[in-house]
Design a protein around this motif. Structure first.
Motif, mmCIF file in Angstrom:
data_model
loop_
_atom_site.group_PDB
_atom_site.id
_atom_site.type_symbol
_atom_site.label_atom_id
_atom_site.label_comp_id
_atom_site.label_asym_id
_atom_site.label_seq_id
_atom_site.Cartn_x
_atom_site.Cartn_y
_atom_site.Cartn_z
ATOM 1 N N ASN A 3 -8.272 1.833 -4.897
ATOM 2 C CA ASN A 3 -7.881 2.649 -4.106
ATOM 3 C C ASN A 3 -6.504 2.259 -3.129
ATOM 4 N N LEU A 4 -6.390 1.026 -2.805
ATOM 5 C CA LEU A 4 -5.307 0.528 -1.904
ATOM 6 C C LEU A 4 -4.393 -0.092 -2.926
ATOM 7 N N SER A 5 -4.404 -0.063 -4.040
ATOM 8 C CA SER A 5 -3.395 -0.842 -4.765
ATOM 9 C C SER A 5 -2.152 0.101 -5.047
ATOM 10 N N ILE A 6 -2.082 1.320 -5.091
ATOM 11 C CA ILE A 6 -1.042 2.362 -5.268
ATOM 12 C C ILE A 6 -0.302 2.257 -3.700
ATOM 13 N N PRO A 7 -0.811 2.368 -2.601
ATOM 14 C CA PRO A 7 -0.038 2.245 -1.312
ATOM 15 C C PRO A 7 0.357 1.016 -1.289
ATOM 16 N N ILE A 8 -0.198 -0.137 -1.650
ATOM 17 C CA ILE A 8 0.265 -1.419 -1.343
ATOM 18 C C ILE A 8 1.546 -1.734 -2.474
ATOM 19 N N LYS A 9 1.340 -1.504 -3.658
ATOM 20 C CA LYS A 9 2.388 -1.663 -4.625
ATOM 21 C C LYS A 9 3.349 -0.928 -4.492
ATOM 22 N N TYR A 10 3.608 0.448 -4.043
ATOM 23 C CA TYR A 10 4.772 1.090 -3.778
ATOM 24 C C TYR A 10 5.347 0.896 -2.502
ATOM 25 N N GLY A 11 4.219 0.446 -1.471
ATOM 26 C CA GLY A 11 4.815 0.183 -0.130
ATOM 27 C C GLY A 11 5.755 -1.005 -0.297
ATOM 28 N N HIS A 54 2.089 8.751 -9.627
ATOM 29 C CA HIS A 54 1.259 7.593 -10.202
ATOM 30 C C HIS A 54 -0.249 7.781 -9.753
ATOM 31 N N TYR A 55 -0.495 8.101 -8.486
ATOM 32 C CA TYR A 55 -1.801 8.357 -8.099
ATOM 33 C C TYR A 55 -2.499 9.624 -8.976
ATOM 34 N N ARG A 56 -1.730 10.528 -9.143
ATOM 35 C CA ARG A 56 -2.240 11.782 -9.646
ATOM 36 C C ARG A 56 -2.331 11.512 -11.280
ATOM 37 N N LEU A 57 -1.580 10.610 -11.874
ATOM 38 C CA LEU A 57 -1.755 10.261 -12.995
ATOM 39 C C LEU A 57 -3.350 9.360 -13.253
#
Length: 154
Positions: A3-11, A54-57
């Protein structure tokens, strides 16, 4: 961790964009003019929009508004923290004269130091993240103007 991969990657990606933009401005000595920091909002907006998309997809039919809101918010907060750390290193180690050039009047009149400048940079990033998240998530709210939505009214 998934769940944290998107905020970390895009952050990280947003922070890299902000740092690159700052360093490009520094090549032309334009980084001391605060008006150019307005483009930081564009960089943040694009990165946060991509994170939500990306999260929605990734979630598909299991997409939850609240979790997407938090993913977007954490994305912006991660980018803001990383950029603030970079800004602190740049202003203290890489270019110690930077603060003198950035805030000439404030430094003399108000005894402004690196701590307050870093605080302001962080707060500006957090505020931008919060406002952009609120704005973008309006596009993902369920509408009550449909037959299905009217069933949920109180």
């Amino acid at each position: 961790m998934k769940n944290l991969s998107i905020p970390i990657k895009y952050g990280l990606a947003i922070a890299a964009g902000l740092i690159a933009y700052f360093l490009i401005l520094s090549l032309f000595n334009a980084h001391i003019n605060p008006i150019f920091s307005l483009f930081n909002g564009v960089i943040m907006a694009y990165g946060m929009w991509e994170a939500i998309k990306h999260y929605r997809l990734a979630k598909g039919t299991k997409f939850k508004y609240q979790k997407a809101f938090m993913a977007s918010l954490f994305t912006g907060f991660n980018a803001s923290l990383i950029f603030t750390i970079f800004f602190g290193i740049y202003a203290t180690e890489l270019n110690p004269d930077f603060l003198d050039n950035l805030i000439t009047m404030w430094r003399n009149d108000y005894d402004t130091g690196i701590g307050i400048v870093l605080f302001v940079v962080a707060i500006m990033g957090f505020a931008t993240s919060f406002v952009l998240t609120l704005a973008f998530m309006q596009l993902y709210k369920d509408s009550w103007n449909t037959k299905e939505g009217k069933k949920h009214t109180y």
